[in-house]
Design a protein around this motif. Structure first.
Motif, PDB file in Angstrom:
ATOM      1  N   ASP A 101       0.821  -1.209   0.000  1.00  0.00           N
ATOM      2  CA  ASP A 101       0.000   0.000   0.000  1.00  0.00           C
ATOM      3  C   ASP A 101       0.858   1.264   0.000  1.00  0.00           C
ATOM      4  O   ASP A 101       0.354   2.377   0.074  1.00  0.00           O
ATOM      5  N   VAL A 102       2.170   1.087  -0.098  1.00  0.00           N
ATOM      6  CA  VAL A 102       3.090   2.219  -0.197  1.00  0.00           C
ATOM      7  C   VAL A 102       4.425   1.697  -0.732  1.00  0.00           C
ATOM      8  O   VAL A 102       4.779   0.524  -0.515  1.00  0.00           O
ATOM      9  N   VAL A 103       5.152   2.558  -1.443  1.00  0.00           N
ATOM     10  CA  VAL A 103       6.504   2.251  -1.917  1.00  0.00           C
ATOM     11  C   VAL A 103       7.473   3.202  -1.236  1.00  0.00           C
ATOM     12  O   VAL A 103       7.208   4.406  -1.168  1.00  0.00           O
ATOM     13  N   TYR A 104       8.589   2.662  -0.734  1.00  0.00           N
ATOM     14  CA  TYR A 104       9.647   3.543  -0.242  1.00  0.00           C
ATOM     15  C   TYR A 104      10.831   3.416  -1.189  1.00  0.00           C
ATOM     16  O   TYR A 104      11.303   2.304  -1.458  1.00  0.00           O
ATOM     17  N   TYR A 105      11.325   4.560  -1.662  1.00  0.00           N
ATOM     18  CA  TYR A 105      12.456   4.565  -2.583  1.00  0.00           C
ATOM     19  C   TYR A 105      13.644   5.300  -1.987  1.00  0.00           C
ATOM     20  O   TYR A 105      13.537   6.476  -1.615  1.00  0.00           O
ATOM     21  N   GLY A 106      14.767   4.625  -1.922  1.00  0.00           N
ATOM     22  CA  GLY A 106      16.012   5.238  -1.486  1.00  0.00           C
ATOM     23  C   GLY A 106      16.825   5.630  -2.704  1.00  0.00           C
ATOM     24  O   GLY A 106      17.388   4.767  -3.392  1.00  0.00           O
ATOM     25  N   GLY A 107      16.880   6.909  -2.994  1.00  0.00           N
ATOM     26  CA  GLY A 107      17.606   7.381  -4.167  1.00  0.00           C
ATOM     27  C   GLY A 107      17.261   8.821  -4.463  1.00  0.00           C
ATOM     28  O   GLY A 107      16.854   9.569  -3.563  1.00  0.00           O
ATOM     29  N   GLU A 108      17.406   9.227  -5.704  1.00  0.00           N
ATOM     30  CA  GLU A 108      17.270  10.625  -6.084  1.00  0.00           C
ATOM     31  C   GLU A 108      16.195  10.815  -7.153  1.00  0.00           C
ATOM     32  O   GLU A 108      15.724   9.861  -7.770  1.00  0.00           O
ATOM     33  N   PHE A 109      15.818  12.075  -7.376  1.00  0.00           N
ATOM     34  CA  PHE A 109      14.639  12.363  -8.190  1.00  0.00           C
ATOM     35  C   PHE A 109      14.729  11.962  -9.664  1.00  0.00           C
ATOM     36  O   PHE A 109      13.706  11.640 -10.258  1.00  0.00           O
ATOM     37  N   PRO A 110      15.925  11.958 -10.301  1.00  0.00           N
ATOM     38  CA  PRO A 110      15.923  11.573 -11.714  1.00  0.00           C
ATOM     39  C   PRO A 110      15.382  10.158 -11.948  1.00  0.00           C
ATOM     40  O   PRO A 110      14.833   9.868 -13.018  1.00  0.00           O
ATOM     41  N   GLN A 111      15.550   9.280 -10.978  1.00  0.00           N
ATOM     42  CA  GLN A 111      15.014   7.929 -11.071  1.00  0.00           C
ATOM     43  C   GLN A 111      13.653   7.814 -10.384  1.00  0.00           C
ATOM     44  O   GLN A 111      12.770   7.077 -10.838  1.00  0.00           O
ATOM     45  N   ALA A 112      13.484   8.528  -9.289  1.00  0.00           N
ATOM     46  CA  ALA A 112      12.239   8.416  -8.514  1.00  0.00           C
ATOM     47  C   ALA A 112      11.031   8.890  -9.310  1.00  0.00           C
ATOM     48  O   ALA A 112       9.945   8.305  -9.198  1.00  0.00           O
ATOM     49  N   GLY A 113      11.203   9.927 -10.110  1.00  0.00           N
ATOM     50  CA  GLY A 113      10.081  10.441 -10.891  1.00  0.00           C
ATOM     51  C   GLY A 113       9.540   9.421 -11.875  1.00  0.00           C
ATOM     52  O   GLY A 113       8.355   9.056 -11.831  1.00  0.00           O
ATOM     53  N   PRO A 114      10.382   8.910 -12.791  1.00  0.00           N
ATOM     54  CA  PRO A 114       9.909   7.873 -13.709  1.00  0.00           C
ATOM     55  C   PRO A 114       9.421   6.622 -12.990  1.00  0.00           C
ATOM     56  O   PRO A 114       8.452   5.986 -13.438  1.00  0.00           O
ATOM     57  N   LEU A 115      10.071   6.258 -11.879  1.00  0.00           N
ATOM     58  CA  LEU A 115       9.650   5.086 -11.121  1.00  0.00           C
ATOM     59  C   LEU A 115       8.231   5.261 -10.599  1.00  0.00           C
ATOM     60  O   LEU A 115       7.386   4.364 -10.730  1.00  0.00           O
ATOM     61  N   SER A 116       7.935   6.401 -10.020  1.00  0.00           N
ATOM     62  CA  SER A 116       6.596   6.674  -9.521  1.00  0.00           C
ATOM     63  C   SER A 116       5.574   6.601 -10.654  1.00  0.00           C
ATOM     64  O   SER A 116       4.503   5.982 -10.506  1.00  0.00           O
ATOM     65  N   LYS A 117       5.904   7.210 -11.768  1.00  0.00           N
ATOM     66  CA  LYS A 117       4.979   7.237 -12.908  1.00  0.00           C
ATOM     67  C   LYS A 117       4.692   5.837 -13.424  1.00  0.00           C
ATOM     68  O   LYS A 117       3.533   5.473 -13.709  1.00  0.00           O
ATOM     69  N   GLN A 118       5.739   5.014 -13.511  1.00  0.00           N
ATOM     70  CA  GLN A 118       5.574   3.671 -14.055  1.00  0.00           C
ATOM     71  C   GLN A 118       4.868   2.732 -13.078  1.00  0.00           C
ATOM     72  O   GLN A 118       4.152   1.814 -13.501  1.00  0.00           O
ATOM     73  N   ILE A 119       5.033   2.945 -11.786  1.00  0.00           N
ATOM     74  CA  ILE A 119       4.307   2.153 -10.795  1.00  0.00           C
ATOM     75  C   ILE A 119       2.807   2.407 -10.906  1.00  0.00           C
ATOM     76  O   ILE A 119       1.991   1.479 -10.882  1.00  0.00           O
ATOM     77  N   LYS A 120       2.449   3.679 -11.035  1.00  0.00           N
ATOM     78  CA  LYS A 120       1.031   4.006 -11.200  1.00  0.00           C
ATOM     79  C   LYS A 120       0.487   3.437 -12.515  1.00  0.00           C
ATOM     80  O   LYS A 120      -0.634   2.928 -12.574  1.00  0.00           O
ATOM     81  N   ALA A 121       1.284   3.529 -13.571  1.00  0.00           N
ATOM     82  CA  ALA A 121       0.848   3.029 -14.872  1.00  0.00           C
ATOM     83  C   ALA A 121       0.641   1.516 -14.851  1.00  0.00           C
ATOM     84  O   ALA A 121      -0.190   0.984 -15.601  1.00  0.00           O
ATOM     85  N   ALA A 122       1.377   0.839 -13.970  1.00  0.00           N
ATOM     86  CA  ALA A 122       1.235  -0.618 -13.853  1.00  0.00           C
ATOM     87  C   ALA A 122      -0.026  -1.010 -13.102  1.00  0.00           C
ATOM     88  O   ALA A 122      -0.371  -2.193 -13.044  1.00  0.00           O
ATOM     89  N   GLY A 123      -0.679  -0.024 -12.501  1.00  0.00           N
ATOM     90  CA  GLY A 123      -1.928  -0.299 -11.801  1.00  0.00           C
ATOM     91  C   GLY A 123      -1.850  -0.203 -10.291  1.00  0.00           C
ATOM     92  O   GLY A 123      -2.849  -0.413  -9.604  1.00  0.00           O
ATOM     93  N   ALA A 124      -0.682   0.110  -9.765  1.00  0.00           N
ATOM     94  CA  ALA A 124      -0.533   0.263  -8.310  1.00  0.00           C
ATOM     95  C   ALA A 124      -0.735   1.730  -7.955  1.00  0.00           C
ATOM     96  O   ALA A 124       0.191   2.532  -8.034  1.00  0.00           O
ATOM     97  N   LYS A 125      -1.946   2.086  -7.592  1.00  0.00           N
ATOM     98  CA  LYS A 125      -2.269   3.489  -7.294  1.00  0.00           C
ATOM     99  C   LYS A 125      -1.924   3.796  -5.838  1.00  0.00           C
ATOM    100  O   LYS A 125      -2.775   4.058  -4.991  1.00  0.00           O
ATOM    101  N   ILE A 126      -0.643   3.731  -5.534  1.00  0.00           N
ATOM    102  CA  ILE A 126      -0.161   3.905  -4.161  1.00  0.00           C
ATOM    103  C   ILE A 126       0.941   4.959  -4.149  1.00  0.00           C
ATOM    104  O   ILE A 126       1.614   5.178  -5.160  1.00  0.00           O
ATOM    105  N   PRO A 127       1.131   5.618  -3.020  1.00  0.00           N
ATOM    106  CA  PRO A 127       2.141   6.682  -2.970  1.00  0.00           C
ATOM    107  C   PRO A 127       3.566   6.146  -2.964  1.00  0.00           C
ATOM    108  O   PRO A 127       3.848   5.086  -2.392  1.00  0.00           O
ATOM    109  N   LEU A 128       4.440   6.888  -3.606  1.00  0.00           N
ATOM    110  CA  LEU A 128       5.877   6.651  -3.486  1.00  0.00           C
ATOM    111  C   LEU A 128       6.418   7.644  -2.467  1.00  0.00           C
ATOM    112  O   LEU A 128       6.099   8.824  -2.512  1.00  0.00           O
TER     113      LEU A 128
END
Length: 408
Positions: free
Chosen positions: A242-269
């Motif tokens: 129900d939540v994703v925690y990402y350890g890293g920086e925004f150049p990767q976190a942004g696309p990661l968040s977008k692709q997680i939502k696109a995969a159908g996981a409507k949960i916060p990063l």
């Protein structure tokens, strides 16, 4: 950054130290207002180009403003400060080369930076061997000040290293407490970029989240050089998190968040200060609403101690925003200026032959009211200011939702 018991920052800026004024040229080697006598260089190491340049240029400009202010005030009798900025491109090898170049320049008595903890690791010994003080406004990896075994035995390896930002030993748990207690999320999927900052932050978050009763339903690493995270996004979707925690920086976190939502996981990063940048929102898109980031300190715009800094930074006409670390960068530079002032005062108004060693020693006892509040350092060189803030993406911008300190 840090949690629970709220601490009000009421430190007012000292009239002598932080009465900022609008400045002219922003060249990286500009000497500012000439006050005659000895020239002292403050080095800047940060990513001035590349994906993280928005943060690095904010660091550079804020140091530049501090130096010009010191020269305007003639804050240290007989000393004119100048800055020399070097681009590390967020690469450890470049950082080490820059450190070597700073050491070779006899006018350099202190360096502000770097941004990345992994870059700092490559620089620390170079500076320490030369007794050249380094003050980072952004490094949060605990091992930099407390050693590789900091969780069980704290050992300070480099006495020339200091930082004005608090550490991931506090930031990760602070985020975990907010996610579990406030956001009511109990099942997390943890991802990191395998770098010093990201992996360390993810680890401290995970430990606290488990202690609180949360469940880690999956873990994964990503290649920070990739932009395709569809495979891990699918893993997140299938995990039931129900939540994703990402350890890293925004150049990767942004696309990661977008692709997680696109995969159908409507949960916060959720991430740390490395994703707290407007570019994260641009990269993540409209589905980033509800994503969270922790960052050091309280919002600079909300601090009485920072009002002059904010206004004068804008008035100075810098092309780039001061970004996440501007206030901490100004304070890092001013800490070096204060240390130089102490050494000059203790040596009959002159800099001694062993000025670098004396400036490093003086840094340990530096204490002043800065842009970000009270600035001082503990026995490890860590900032004594442990304030942290949680930000949420709302209406296309980061909005502060909770400030405080971590209570373990």
């Amino acid at each position: 950054m840090r949690q629970r018991s709220l601490i009000a920052i009421t430190a007012a800026l000292s009239a002598g130290a932080l009465t900022l004024t609008a400045c002219g040229s922003r060249d990286s080697d500009d000497k500012g207002t000439d006050s005659g006598g000895t020239t002292v260089t403050i080095g800047i190491d940060a990513p001035l180009t590349g994906d993280l340049s928005s943060l690095g240029l904010g660091i550079k400009n804020s140091v530049d403003l501090a130096v010009k202010n010191a020269n305007k005030q003639k804050y240290v009798d007989g000393v004119t400060f100048q800055v020399v900025a070097k681009d590390d491109q967020a690469q450890a090898s470049a950082g080490q080369q820059n450190a070597t170049a700073f050491v070779a320049d006899k006018n350099v008595l202190g360096v502000v930076g770097p941004l990345n903890s992994s870059v700092a690791e490559s620089m620390q010994k170079v500076f320490d061997d030369a007794k050249l003080v380094e003050v980072s406004p952004a490094n949060t990896g605990p091992s930099l000040t407390q050693g590789a075994d900091w969780q069980t035995k704290k050992v300070r390896s480099y006495k020339s290293y200091f930082r004005t930002a608090t550490t991931d030993a506090i930031q990760g748990p602070f985020a975990a407490q907010y996610v579990y207690n406030d956001a009511k999320k109990t099942k997390v999927f943890v991802i990191d970029d395998k770098k010093t900052y990201g992996a360390g932050l993810a680890a401290t978050f995970t430990d606290e989240f488990k202690k609180l009763g949360g469940t880690v339903v999956g873990t994964q690493h990503i290649n920070p050089d990739s932009k395709d995270y569809s495979a891990v996004a699918t893993e997140v979707k299938n995990s039931g998190a129900d939540v994703v925690y990402y350890g890293g920086e925004f150049p990767q976190a942004g696309p990661l968040s977008k692709q997680i939502k696109a995969a159908g996981a409507k949960i916060p990063l959720v991430g740390g200060d490395g994703i707290k940048d407007d570019n994260f929102i641009k990269l993540a898109g409209t589905t980033s609403t509800g994503d969270l980031a922790t960052s050091v300190g309280a919002p600079v715009e909300d601090l009485d101690s920072a009002k002059t800094f904010v206004a004068d930074y804008k008035a100075a006409g810098y092309k780039e925003d001061y970004a996440a670390y501007g206030g901490y960068s100004y304070d890092s530079a001013w800490a070096i200026i204060e240390a130089v002032k102490k050494v000059v005062a203790d040596n009959d108004g002159k800099l001694p032959d062993d000025a670098r060693a004396k400036v490093t020693a003086a840094m340990q006892n530096v204490s002043f009211d800065g842009v970000t509040g009270k600035v001082s350092f503990d026995e490890y060189g860590d900032a004594t200011n442990k304030q942290l803030t949680v930000y949420a993406v709302e209406n296309g911008a980061f909005k502060a939702v909770k400030s405080g300190t971590f209570t373990g």
